[in-house]
Design an enzyme around this catalytic site. Structure first.
Site: not given
Length: 518
Positions: A121, A180, A182, A274
């Site tokens: 994105d 995610d 990282d 989530d």
């Protein structure tokens, strides 16, 4: 002269209002805060007892659920393995995109039974080009990896994940693992998680633990490690062991796609998509497994600005979700009353609302105010014994940081101001209720810049550094400490002075890592 007269008149009014108004009101607030402290204390002790029993009886998830290593089938070949989708949502992740993509592509699984999906994105064209080139580089090595973009950022992360599930190639997948930008899973991640889903048709989610690669970067990251280690060591473990329910952490987990679809898929109505999905799936009878010894490396926010934004989202979102779902949970017919009680009372009310509010309101506002109103006495069990016990129980998750306990208490009290504000914003759906700011990741970038520009001091605008609410609370605590030292009998002044210093430090932004602006 007029100013002196005005001040004396205000003092006279306050004195006259003290007995009929201030004292009864403060006494009521003390009683309410003590009640909330007891609720939090009971919850912490309950979880401590459960986690002790889990450890003593070695109730590992592999013993509670059927788990068998997936074996090769000579006749069926790789088709005997379930099809797995790996989603990596990212937004302008210049510093870490290579780490996450590389780790996902390094997952050990039959190459024709896994699809890596990079959901980019990014709004920075340069970063988008870098990510696309990285995807193409792995694709040239034979990895089944897809690069997906949108023409908008509607729904933020939830919108990206939802859009990613719409692609035709996803229909052949049985499970979806989410990481995610990282997060760096170990190669055996799927081998350790998929068997739970394969052999237990009522399990919807397998969640792994987070391992922080930069916990030692600064004192603030050490404080975060202590808080999050308790969450993973105790809260997630207890929820998994007793209720087969806990909040999905948004990453480092694998979902059964049929369960995800049955629960209604990803929704962007709050900033905790989530947790929203986890609660909805649980209400449909699906169960979750937490694997504590399966750790996925990731990065803690090391700048105070990034951490404040993250904590706003993590505090505002659950409160707002509670507001939206409490009646839906009560009316649900598919789960037991005990599980509904756990979700509403323990999971939401005590941990997501009471914990934040009582920490700030009681220990940073009400308790200091009692110094100025000697008619109010806070019992020692409420002022000392309960918070001390809660603090020690929280510290069990990170034994190596026990010597930092005092710093952790002061830091958590400072952050409770921000969390309490965010909680009320979520409960009343105020202005910043849907604010989503992606947590900044530094990767190795800061270390590289620090080496290259060691003599140069970072340039940070003073407006970005100063936080006036923290300074106001710091001045109030300092005033109460001075009053207690001069006139009081409570002997709270040591705590008040230390806590005021912590608020002052936060107020001028002297926390965490400073990143050069150029």
């Amino acid at each position: 002269m007029d100013a002196l007269q005005g001040g004396s008149q205000i003092g006279l009014v306050l004195q006259q209002a003290k007995a009929p108004l201030i004292v009864p009101l403060l006494r009521l607030l003390v009683a309410v805060c003590l009640g909330m402290s007891v609720l939090l204390f009971v919850e912490k002790v309950y979880m401590a007892i459960v986690i002790m029993l889990v450890k003593v009886f070695r109730r590992r998830p592999e013993k509670r659920w059927k788990w068998e290593a997936i074996k090769d089938d000579v006749e069926l070949g790789n088709s005997s393995y379930p099809m797995v989708l790996v989603q990596i949502p990212m937004y302008n992740e210049k510093e870490v995109y290579q780490l996450s993509i590389g780790a996902a592509c390094g997952l050990s699984w039959p190459s024709d039974r896994i699809i890596i999906q990079v959901l980019d994105d990014s709004t920075d064209p340069l970063i988008k080009d870098l990510v696309e080139v990285e995807v193409q580089r792995w694709a040239s090595k034979g990895i089944n990896i897809k690069y997906e973009i949108r023409d908008n950022r509607n729904g933020y992360k939830a919108g990206a994940l939802k859009e990613g599930m719409k692609h035709t190639y996803v229909k052949q997948c049985d499970y979806v693992a989410i990481f995610d930008a990282d997060f760096q899973p170990e190669p055996d991640f799927l081998w350790r998680t998929i068997p739970f889903l394969l052999h237990n048709p009522d399990i919807a989610l397998v969640q792994a633990r987070w391992k922080f690669v930069n916990a030692d970067e600064c004192l603030m990251t050490r404080m975060q490690e202590m808080s999050l280690d308790y969450h993973f060591t105790v809260e997630q473990e207890v929820g998994s062991a007793i209720h087969a329910f806990f909040g999905f952490n948004g990453t480092a987990g694998v979902w059964r796609i049929t369960a995800l679809d049955e629960a209604g898929g990803w929704k962007d109505r709050t900033t905790v998509e989530d947790m929203d999905l986890a609660v909805r799936a649980s209400l449909r009878g699906w169960k979750f497994v937490y694997v504590s010894d399966l750790k996925v490396k990731n990065e803690l926010p090391s700048t105070f600005k990034a951490y404040r934004y993250q904590q706003h989202r993590w505090s505002c979102g659950p409160a707002n979700l509670f507001r939206k779902m409490v009646m839906e949970i009560l009316r649900n017919k598919k789960v037991s009353p005990l599980k509904k009680f756990h979700v509403i009372y323990s999971f939401f009310f005590v941990r997501k609302i009471v914990a934040h509010i009582v920490t700030f309101v009681f220990y940073c506002v009400i308790l200091p105010t009692t110094v100025l109103v000697p008619e109010i006495q806070v019992p020692i069990w409420g002022a000392v014994y309960i918070p001390s016990t809660i603090t020690l129980l929280n510290a069990v998750g990170t034994p190596r940081s026990l010597h930092l306990l005092i710093f952790w208490i002061l830091f958590e009290n400072v952050m409770s101001l921000h969390r309490t504000k965010a909680t009320f914003i979520g409960l009343f759906e105020a202005g910043r209720v849907n604010e989503w700011v992606v947590t900044e990741k530094l990767g190795d970038a800061f270390k590289t810049k620090a080496v290259a520009k060691a003599p140069r001091k970072p340039r940070v605008r003073i407006v970005e550094r100063v936080h006036f609410l923290e300074l106001i609370v710091g001045f109030y605590l300092f005033f109460c400490g001075c009053y207690d030292l001069a006139y009081g009998k409570n002997r709270f002044f040591i705590y008040l002075f230390l806590q005021s210093i912590a608020f002052f430090i936060a107020g001028v932004g002297y926390i965490g890592t400073f990143v050069p602006s150029s």
